[in-house]
Design a protein around this motif. Structure first.
Motif, short mmCIF file in Angstrom:
data_model
loop_
_atom_site.label_atom_id
_atom_site.label_comp_id
_atom_site.label_asym_id
_atom_site.label_seq_id
_atom_site.Cartn_x
_atom_site.Cartn_y
_atom_site.Cartn_z
N TYR A 157 43.08 13.87 16.77
CA TYR A 157 44.12 13.10 17.56
C TYR A 157 45.13 13.69 18.49
CZ TYR A 157 41.88 10.62 13.91
OH TYR A 157 40.91 10.08 12.92
N VAL A 158 45.37 14.96 17.90
CA VAL A 158 46.39 15.96 18.68
C VAL A 158 45.49 16.17 20.03
CG1 VAL A 158 47.59 18.06 18.88
CG2 VAL A 158 47.62 16.64 17.13
N LEU A 159 44.29 16.69 19.92
CA LEU A 159 43.68 17.13 21.05
C LEU A 159 43.46 15.91 22.03
CD1 LEU A 159 40.77 19.42 19.58
CD2 LEU A 159 43.18 19.98 20.65
N HIS A 160 42.96 14.70 21.44
CA HIS A 160 42.67 13.71 22.35
C HIS A 160 43.98 13.06 23.01
CE1 HIS A 160 40.42 9.94 23.45
NE2 HIS A 160 41.61 9.07 23.23
N TYR A 161 45.02 12.73 22.17
CA TYR A 161 46.01 12.15 22.75
C TYR A 161 47.06 13.15 23.72
CZ TYR A 161 45.33 7.85 20.68
OH TYR A 161 44.70 6.44 20.57
N PHE A 162 46.83 14.45 23.49
CA PHE A 162 47.52 15.28 24.12
C PHE A 162 46.72 15.85 25.62
CE2 PHE A 162 51.05 15.56 21.03
CZ PHE A 162 51.89 15.45 21.99
N GLY A 163 45.64 15.12 25.73
CA GLY A 163 44.59 15.58 26.82
C GLY A 163 43.71 16.61 26.66
N GLN A 164 43.78 17.36 25.69
CA GLN A 164 42.96 18.49 25.47
C GLN A 164 41.55 18.21 25.37
OE1 GLN A 164 44.23 21.81 25.51
NE2 GLN A 164 46.30 20.79 26.32
N ARG A 165 40.97 17.19 24.75
CA ARG A 165 39.59 17.21 24.65
C ARG A 165 39.52 15.50 24.37
NH1 ARG A 165 35.47 20.28 21.56
NH2 ARG A 165 33.53 18.95 21.77
N ASP A 166 38.67 14.91 25.14
CA ASP A 166 38.31 13.32 24.86
C ASP A 166 37.38 13.23 23.68
OD1 ASP A 166 37.83 10.77 25.16
OD2 ASP A 166 37.25 10.92 27.31
N PHE A 167 38.03 12.51 22.64
CA PHE A 167 36.97 12.16 21.51
C PHE A 167 36.79 10.40 21.64
CE2 PHE A 167 38.82 15.99 20.22
CZ PHE A 167 37.51 16.73 19.85
N SER A 168 37.08 9.83 22.60
CA SER A 168 36.61 8.47 22.78
C SER A 168 35.20 8.07 22.79
CB SER A 168 37.31 7.84 24.01
OG SER A 168 37.11 8.37 25.17
#
Length: 168
Positions: A157-168
């Motif tokens: 969630y940290v990576l996704h929401y802080f734009g580091q890695r897309d997990f959608s």
């Protein structure tokens, strides 16, 4: 401000959930778009923010690395790791403190910085930008001081929401 597609965080509770819900409602995680952008721009800040997400308000935890960066002028992991603890800790504790547990978190910050410097060329992004799946990333995170199973499970969630890695 980037538009980040939502991902299901129904298995989480606490401050990180509040931050993600604020993002859906207001477009900011921390409550300050500039602070969000600064964390997005620095993978080390995102990782340290997760480290600090313990017994303090999540927004304060995730902006802790920005306070540290302002004081040091950088978040260079090798430099942080090499600093004498007796010089680093007062910088960490300066009000407003980077984290309320100034001794333990300053110690963990230096330990994490040392591992990132030695194993990931000083850049936390190297832990997740090699195409590794989330299980591998979580295993890497759990090896860091101050990160257990609970924190490792939040990295997605940290990576996704802080734009580091897309997990959608």
């Amino acid at each position: 401000m980037p538009t980040i597609p939502p991902i299901d965080y129904g298995d989480l509770q606490g401050g990180l959930v509040r931050m993600m819900e604020r993002y859906q409602d207001e477009g900011t995680l921390t409550g300050d778009a500039d602070e969000d952008d600064a964390i997005r721009a620095d993978a080390n800040a995102a990782l340290l923010g997760l480290l600090y997400d313990q017994r303090v308000r999540a927004e304060y935890a995730f902006t802790g690395p920005l306070r540290l960066k302002e004081r040091l002028g950088h978040l260079d992991m090798a430099t942080i790791a090499a600093m004498d603890f007796d010089e680093f800790q007062p910088i960490f504790a300066e009000k407003p403190a980077v984290h309320r547990f100034t001794n333990k978190m300053a110690e963990n910050t230096q330990k994490v910085a040392k591992m990132i410097a030695e194993e990931y060329d000083g850049d936390a992004a190297n832990m997740w930008n090699d195409g590794a799946d989330i299980n591998t990333i979580e295993k890497r995170i759990k090896k860091l001081p101050g990160f257990g199973k609970g924190k490792a499970s939040k990295i997605k969630y940290v990576l996704h929401y802080f734009g580091q890695r897309d997990f959608s």
